[in-house]
Design an enzyme around this catalytic site. Sequence first.
Site, short mmCIF file in Angstrom:
data_model
loop_
_atom_site.label_atom_id
_atom_site.label_comp_id
_atom_site.label_asym_id
_atom_site.label_seq_id
_atom_site.Cartn_x
_atom_site.Cartn_y
_atom_site.Cartn_z
N GLU A 136 0.85 -1.19 0.00
CA GLU A 136 0.00 0.00 0.00
C GLU A 136 0.89 1.25 0.00
OE1 GLU A 136 -3.55 -0.45 2.75
OE2 GLU A 136 -2.44 -2.27 3.26
N LYS B 174 0.61 4.44 2.70
CA LYS B 174 0.67 4.28 4.14
C LYS B 174 1.80 5.13 4.71
CE LYS B 174 -0.55 0.90 6.52
NZ LYS B 174 -0.62 -0.35 7.30
N GLU C 36 6.17 -0.14 6.30
CA GLU C 36 4.71 -0.04 6.35
C GLU C 36 4.06 -0.15 4.97
OE1 GLU C 36 2.39 0.29 8.88
OE2 GLU C 36 4.07 -0.32 10.15
#
Length: 390
Positions: A330, A333, A339
């Site tokens: 993602e 993020k 992350e």
Amino acid sequence: MAVAEPSRTGPPPRVFLLVFAILLTATADEAVAAGGLSIGINYGQIADNLPSPSRVSMLLRSMQVSKVKLYDADQNVLSAFLDTGVEFVIGIGNENVSAMVDPAAARAWVQQHVRPYLPSTRITCITVGNEVFKGNDTDLKDSLLPAMKSVYQALGALGLQGQVNVTTAHSLDIMGSSYPPSAGAFRPDVVPYIQPLLDFLSAARSPFLINCYPYFAYKDDPTGVPLEYVLFQPNAGVTDPTTGLNYDNMLYAQVDSVYAAVQALGHTDVDVKISETGWPSKGDPDEAGATPQYAGIYIGNLLRRIETKQGTPLRPAVPIDVYVFALFNENLKPGPASERNYGLFYPDGTPVYNVGLRGYLPPMDESDATRTAIHFLALIALAFVTLVLS
């Protein structure tokens, strides 16, 4: 009239992709209906380059994934999984928890986000908030249990209690002690919140959800934490001096420490389930161990244990229930690079590393008409397969 043979080195014809998708959808739906993979997958969407929910539906079904966890109640996602047999955990974000204290608001939320999709989409659990006790928002903490009760009561008013659980997911940092596992205890400052929450979960027969990441322990102390112990690789393990139980991996030790903490507050009737675990394939220079190799070993070994229905040393007869984090990398993020790199797949459907999870992500130019045709022909193919196998 002679027809030239198509090149064997070029891309497969469109009709082949269509037939492949039809057969794959039929067999995948059969597998999901029969139980599919035992593992669940977190489907986060903090990104601007992810495939559409309809394409993701095909990907997950082709992987025979039978359980998906969302962080919201995205109607596009829930609609894309109608009549697929895939089981869903949906979420109410932290920003909406306080509003759910109002019974009328909770009932309206359930009316809008749950009732219209049942039973065609198998919503089995609602998480109210995520890692609420990790922050310092006292109002949020105070609102959590009343909000959970309001949502639970709303389900009851609509005749949905027993079909849909209500719970919340916690970060492992709610633990004040986790070693040895038998000495597991919650932090003193969260006990006043956790005690009544456990009473509610017990009465509602809902699970206690915990987000466990052995990677964090390794990252913080790569020289002191054995890599084999966090990656489920062969090692001597750690023996709990009180129980005599041997732990050959950190994840199971973390789960059993939570069981011990729950039991210390008077409950042996609440199941502990892992709502998130994963390993990043990439990180910042100071994030030790964030590599595709280690991520693949962690997830691959975890998958093998799950498929054997293995339990923890404290609960050997209860297969661990795990949702892997996450489906995709993602890119939006916040935080360190890790992350943004927990995904099993890149947004184009390519595996980030190989753990044997192969899936089919339909092409981006697939039109709504084509999707409708695929769905219709898939039903015909499924009927044919059923007839042949009967």
